[in-house]
Design an enzyme around this catalytic site. Sequence first.
Site, PDB file in Angstrom:
ATOM      1  N   SER A  82      19.760  38.628 -30.393  1.00  0.00           N
ATOM      2  CA  SER A  82      18.989  37.933 -31.437  1.00  0.00           C
ATOM      3  C   SER A  82      19.712  36.737 -32.033  1.00  0.00           C
ATOM      4  CB  SER A  82      18.676  38.899 -32.579  1.00  0.00           C
ATOM      5  OG  SER A  82      17.453  39.530 -32.351  1.00  0.00           O
ATOM      6  N   LYS A  85      18.336  33.391 -31.446  1.00  0.00           N
ATOM      7  CA  LYS A  85      17.152  32.904 -32.179  1.00  0.00           C
ATOM      8  C   LYS A  85      17.509  31.743 -33.092  1.00  0.00           C
ATOM      9  CE  LYS A  85      14.827  37.399 -32.192  1.00  0.00           C
ATOM     10  NZ  LYS A  85      15.013  38.775 -32.640  1.00  0.00           N
ATOM     11  N   TYR A 208      12.598  34.046 -23.242  1.00  0.00           N
ATOM     12  CA  TYR A 208      13.236  34.668 -24.413  1.00  0.00           C
ATOM     13  C   TYR A 208      14.232  35.752 -23.972  1.00  0.00           C
ATOM     14  CZ  TYR A 208      13.669  37.875 -28.356  1.00  0.00           C
ATOM     15  OH  TYR A 208      14.172  38.718 -29.317  1.00  0.00           O
ATOM     16  N   TYR A 260      17.482  40.612 -40.747  1.00  0.00           N
ATOM     17  CA  TYR A 260      16.229  41.364 -40.771  1.00  0.00           C
ATOM     18  C   TYR A 260      15.928  41.867 -42.185  1.00  0.00           C
ATOM     19  CZ  TYR A 260      18.161  41.418 -36.068  1.00  0.00           C
ATOM     20  OH  TYR A 260      18.763  41.061 -34.910  1.00  0.00           O
ATOM     21  N   VAL A 278      21.620  42.833 -31.648  1.00  0.00           N
ATOM     22  CA  VAL A 278      21.767  44.272 -31.383  1.00  0.00           C
ATOM     23  C   VAL A 278      22.927  44.643 -30.485  1.00  0.00           C
ATOM     24  CG1 VAL A 278      19.449  45.186 -31.761  1.00  0.00           C
ATOM     25  CG2 VAL A 278      20.031  44.212 -29.557  1.00  0.00           C
TER      26      VAL A 278
HETATM   27  N1  GLN Z   1      16.509  40.979 -26.998  1.00  0.00           N
HETATM   28  C1  GLN Z   1      16.386  41.859 -28.137  1.00  0.00           C
HETATM   29  C2  GLN Z   1      14.920  42.158 -28.419  1.00  0.00           C
HETATM   30  O1  GLN Z   1      14.118  41.288 -28.433  1.00  0.00           O
HETATM   31  C3  GLN Z   1      17.058  41.232 -29.317  1.00  0.00           C
HETATM   32  C4  GLN Z   1      16.942  42.074 -30.533  1.00  0.00           C
HETATM   33  C5  GLN Z   1      18.053  41.915 -31.515  1.00  0.00           C
HETATM   34  O2  GLN Z   1      19.167  41.478 -31.190  1.00  0.00           O
HETATM   35  N2  GLN Z   1      17.796  42.365 -32.689  1.00  0.00           N
HETATM   36  O3  GLN Z   1      14.549  43.285 -28.610  1.00  0.00           O
END
Ligand code: GLN
Length: 337
Positions: A82, A85, A208, A260, A278
């Site tokens: 993530s 992003k 993505y 988050y 994550v």
């Molecule tokens: N690739 C993961 C997903 O879309 C990234 C999620 C994350 O790092 N929180 O589920």
Amino acid sequence: MDLGVEHVEQRVATGPLPAQEEIDDLVARALTHATPHGEGAVADYIPVLARADPALFGVCVVDVDGHAHAVGDTQAAFSVQSISKAFVYALVREHLGHDVVADRVGVNNTGLPFNSVMALELNGGHPLNPMVNAGALATTALVPGASADEQWATIQAGLSAFAGRPLEVDDEVYRSEAATNQRNRAIARLLESYGRVELDPLAVVDVYTRQCALSVTAHDLAVMGATLADGGVNPVTGEQVVAADVCRDTLAVMATNGLYERSGEWLLEIGLPGKSGVSGGIVTIAPGKAGIGVYSPRLDPAGNSVRGQRATAYLSRALGLNIFASDAHVPTRGSHR
Ligand code: GLN
């Protein structure tokens, strides 16, 4: 959220960073401070992530002069997940401008998990912000390029420029997530149904998924963060990667939603824009000063690295980075006091 830093003297964010040797010392102390916290769980919803070594822990600070201060496993590779992003948002924001991206992707906190479908449904199909999956998929769909391959090339080159070295996809992570990302495919289809994605939604999810599988280190994250801290100039390579106003917007969306549903607590304790992933990485930016990259795979229930949060909290205080902290001003001659 108790991050155990009550005893750390709070320096204020105005003024310079401490001397180089003191930064080295405080980075080492941040690692020692957080190391005992072996609680939390390694992510396993992407099967290959479950194999990460939970003992790995690295902390790196790169300042806007390009000096690196690294302790622990700062060269261990992990997928950016993530954290991508924030940087893909910056590339899209650079290309499309402030108003278009704010309108298409939103900026407000969802208060819900990163992969929430409900957040989208409760908001009439408009994604809430680019730091959670719905908004991130909408952002990836806006990446310049005539085809998914061209969009991917833009992302790979752009994130590599932030890191100051060519970043490669971890194929195993990509394949593992591509085989299990039904939820992201559902979110993309939902965006399509609301007219929020004009491209093939599955192609968007594929790009993505690749961006999330780019392999980085804690040291890379610190350089990437330092670039956002430095008006968009990579302080190691000297390259202007994005404009200064793009950094400003990127840091704002990171501050509102980078961790988050824990973003408010993060801002209260750490007082800096950050973005977690994550696989256990967190990038944090002290505007005008430095980027911090941390990596430790055990996560709290929201999906944020437990040790990473502690080490960053320590550094925010000890290096004087919290952008909300001030000391009472000593009145100068001519002051109105
Ligand atoms: N690739 C993961 C997903 O879309 C990234 C999620 C994350 O790092 N929180 O589920």
